[in-house]
Design a protein around this motif. Structure first.
Motif, PDB file in Angstrom:
ATOM      1  N   MET A 264      28.427  33.508  45.161  1.00  0.00           N
ATOM      2  CA  MET A 264      28.349  34.599  45.794  1.00  0.00           C
ATOM      3  C   MET A 264      27.353  35.120  46.401  1.00  0.00           C
ATOM      4  O   MET A 264      27.017  35.852  46.844  1.00  0.00           O
ATOM      5  N   SER A 267      25.305  35.427  50.101  1.00  0.00           N
ATOM      6  CA  SER A 267      26.158  36.454  51.131  1.00  0.00           C
ATOM      7  C   SER A 267      25.460  37.670  50.545  1.00  0.00           C
ATOM      8  O   SER A 267      25.891  38.896  51.040  1.00  0.00           O
ATOM      9  N   THR A 270      22.167  38.072  51.585  1.00  0.00           N
ATOM     10  CA  THR A 270      22.595  38.182  53.427  1.00  0.00           C
ATOM     11  C   THR A 270      22.709  39.924  53.268  1.00  0.00           C
ATOM     12  O   THR A 270      21.808  40.658  54.403  1.00  0.00           O
ATOM     13  N   ARG A 271      23.916  40.151  52.138  1.00  0.00           N
ATOM     14  CA  ARG A 271      24.016  42.026  52.658  1.00  0.00           C
ATOM     15  C   ARG A 271      23.022  42.368  51.756  1.00  0.00           C
ATOM     16  O   ARG A 271      22.831  43.519  53.224  1.00  0.00           O
ATOM     17  N   HIS A 289      29.286  44.654  56.202  1.00  0.00           N
ATOM     18  CA  HIS A 289      28.220  43.530  55.746  1.00  0.00           C
ATOM     19  C   HIS A 289      29.755  43.061  54.725  1.00  0.00           C
ATOM     20  O   HIS A 289      28.597  42.822  53.665  1.00  0.00           O
ATOM     21  N   CYS A 290      30.765  43.940  54.099  1.00  0.00           N
ATOM     22  CA  CYS A 290      31.869  43.178  53.061  1.00  0.00           C
ATOM     23  C   CYS A 290      32.529  42.365  53.304  1.00  0.00           C
ATOM     24  O   CYS A 290      33.335  42.567  54.332  1.00  0.00           O
ATOM     25  N   ASP A 291      32.570  41.163  52.288  1.00  0.00           N
ATOM     26  CA  ASP A 291      33.913  40.503  52.665  1.00  0.00           C
ATOM     27  C   ASP A 291      34.758  40.304  51.734  1.00  0.00           C
ATOM     28  O   ASP A 291      34.700  41.318  50.893  1.00  0.00           O
ATOM     29  N   THR A 294      34.378  41.469  47.723  1.00  0.00           N
ATOM     30  CA  THR A 294      33.440  42.283  47.328  1.00  0.00           C
ATOM     31  C   THR A 294      33.782  42.964  47.159  1.00  0.00           C
ATOM     32  O   THR A 294      34.313  43.963  46.564  1.00  0.00           O
TER      33      THR A 294
END
Ligand code: KG4
Ligand code: ZN
Length: 394
Positions: A264, A267, A270-271, A289-291, A294
């Motif tokens: 993770m 990502s 990036t977030r 911005h959260c998958d 997360t």
């Protein structure tokens, strides 16, 4: 006794606050200047910057609190200020200003422990809500207070004596405080600072059962060496009775490991960069911005924290046969924590009180409220008292 108006000043961490409270029961004004914007780029509180911001804010914040209360420097009866615990440089700003005011105005000066302030935030709200249903009940003792904030996760038995309140600590965190764990985990997930409110708002969007964390194990001896710390729930020290300690550094490490083993990192980075350029991200910004992974991780973390805090607190409540529970401090603003404590304490027939959400996090109304019994007892501070970064509550 006629009305007593106390001006409270709080500057122990990253909020400069002033408030006027009447006789420990009526909130007349409550001003809080937050330093979040200053510390946000660093992902946490920078002590030097905090002191500087307090210096800048203290005079206008006090002026505003007096103006909103329709009071003047002369019309208040006493000045109360946080002595500790907290950041030494930050505490000194509030203390120096309070001393100068008390000296110039010839008013009594009252030194208040920040943790006692958090406990009195609950009492202040109980008195403010006297007319509502819960305030009609007489407060039943013993009271068990969980103070759960960025610096503390402490359990106190609180008692009211003729000369004021006394406190017995029956548990504390052995490492990270609960709020600190929220802040560190949010940082690990690229969610910024302060972490608690963000994780609180994101958690309902994730699956709290997705990730399981092992229960906190307290194996190492207490750093402060007060007892042996053998068991997780209650360690029995020779002379001190049962203890109910907490530990939150393990869950933070577990999250770090989860982030690494589930690839993770990229990502998260990036977030972090995407959120850093938004000046005040709202819930939609965070969600964008959260998958799912997360969100599930954040929700599972919050669930584990709430369950651990609840389990230890209820174990202490049962062992000490307490009649009332207080939950206070920044983390007490957490929605899931409030609902869970309310539901589970009700099952045990235990009344639980929280401060209103604005009085859960740092404020000066709680300092002015805690100072009222000291005013009545003429428990005034000498002009040479100083900040105590590690001040204990007794
Ligand atoms: O009591 P407080 O304002 O300052 C200290 O005395 O430390 O507590 C601040 C802490 C921070 O760690 C913050 O992340 C946490 O309280 N906090 C929360 C929430 N609001 C603030 N934690 C969880 N959920 C919240 N809603
Ligand atoms: Zn606090």
């Amino acid at each position: 006794m006629s009305d007593v108006f106390i001006l409270g000043i709080e500057s122990s961490c990253d909020e400069t606050a002033a408030a006027v409270v009447r006789s420990g029961e009526q909130l007349i004004s409550n001003v809080v200047a937050s330093q979040i914007a200053t510390h946000q780029p660093y992902g946490g509180v920078v002590p030097e910057l905090a002191s500087r911001e307090h210096l800048r804010a203290i005079v206008p914040v006090v002026r505003q609190a007096l103006a909103e209360a329709k009071h003047t420097y002369d019309s208040v009866d006493a000045i109360a200020v946080t002595q500790g615990p907290g950041l030494a440089g930050s505490l000194l700003v509030g203390i120096s200003y309070a001393k100068a005011l008390a000296f110039a105005l010839d008013k009594p000066l009252i030194a208040v422990n920040h943790l006692e302030g958090h406990i009195h935030a609950v009492l202040l709200d109980i008195r403010r809500n006297k007319d509502r249903q819960q305030g009609n009940r007489e407060l039943q003792f013993p009271v068990l207070a969980l103070v759960v904030s960025g610096g503390h996760t402490h359990l106190y038995l609180a008692a009211q004596q003729a000369q004021g309140w006394t406190y017995e600590n029956i548990g504390h965190t052995r490492d990270d405080a609960a709020g600190e764990a929220f802040d560190k985990v949010a940082k690990l997930l690229g969610l910024g600072y302060p972490g608690g409110p963000v994780i609180d708002r994101l958690s309902p969007h994730g699956d709290a059962t997705a990730v399981k964390f092992p229960p906190a194990q307290i194996k190492h001896p207490d750093r402060r060496g007060r007892h042996d710390g053998r068991a997780v729930e209650a360690s029995v020290g020779a002379a001190q009775g049962p203890r109910f300690d907490f530990s939150y550094s393990g869950i933070k490490t577990a999250i770090l490991r989860y982030v690494e083993t589930h690839d993770m990192r990229a990502s998260v980075e990036t977030r972090r960069k995407a959120l850093a350029v938004i000046s005040k991200p709202n819930l939609d910004d965070y969600l964008a911005h959260c998958d799912k992974r997360t969100l599930d991780l954040a929700a599972s973390f919050q669930r584990a924290m709430v369950e651990d805090l609840l389990e230890k607190t209820l174990a202490a409540a049962r062992a000490c046969d307490v009649a009332t529970l207080f939950v206070t401090g920044g983390v007490a603003a957490n929605q899931e924590l409030r609902q869970t404590f309310e539901r589970e304490a009700a099952q045990e027939g235990l009344p639980v009180y929280f401060p209103s959400r604005p009085l859960s996090t740092d404020n000066a109304a709680m300092i002015a409220a805690a100072a009222y019994p000291k005013f009545l007892a003429k428990d005034f501070a000498a002009m040479d008292f100083s900040a105590e970064a590690g001040l204990a509550l007794r």
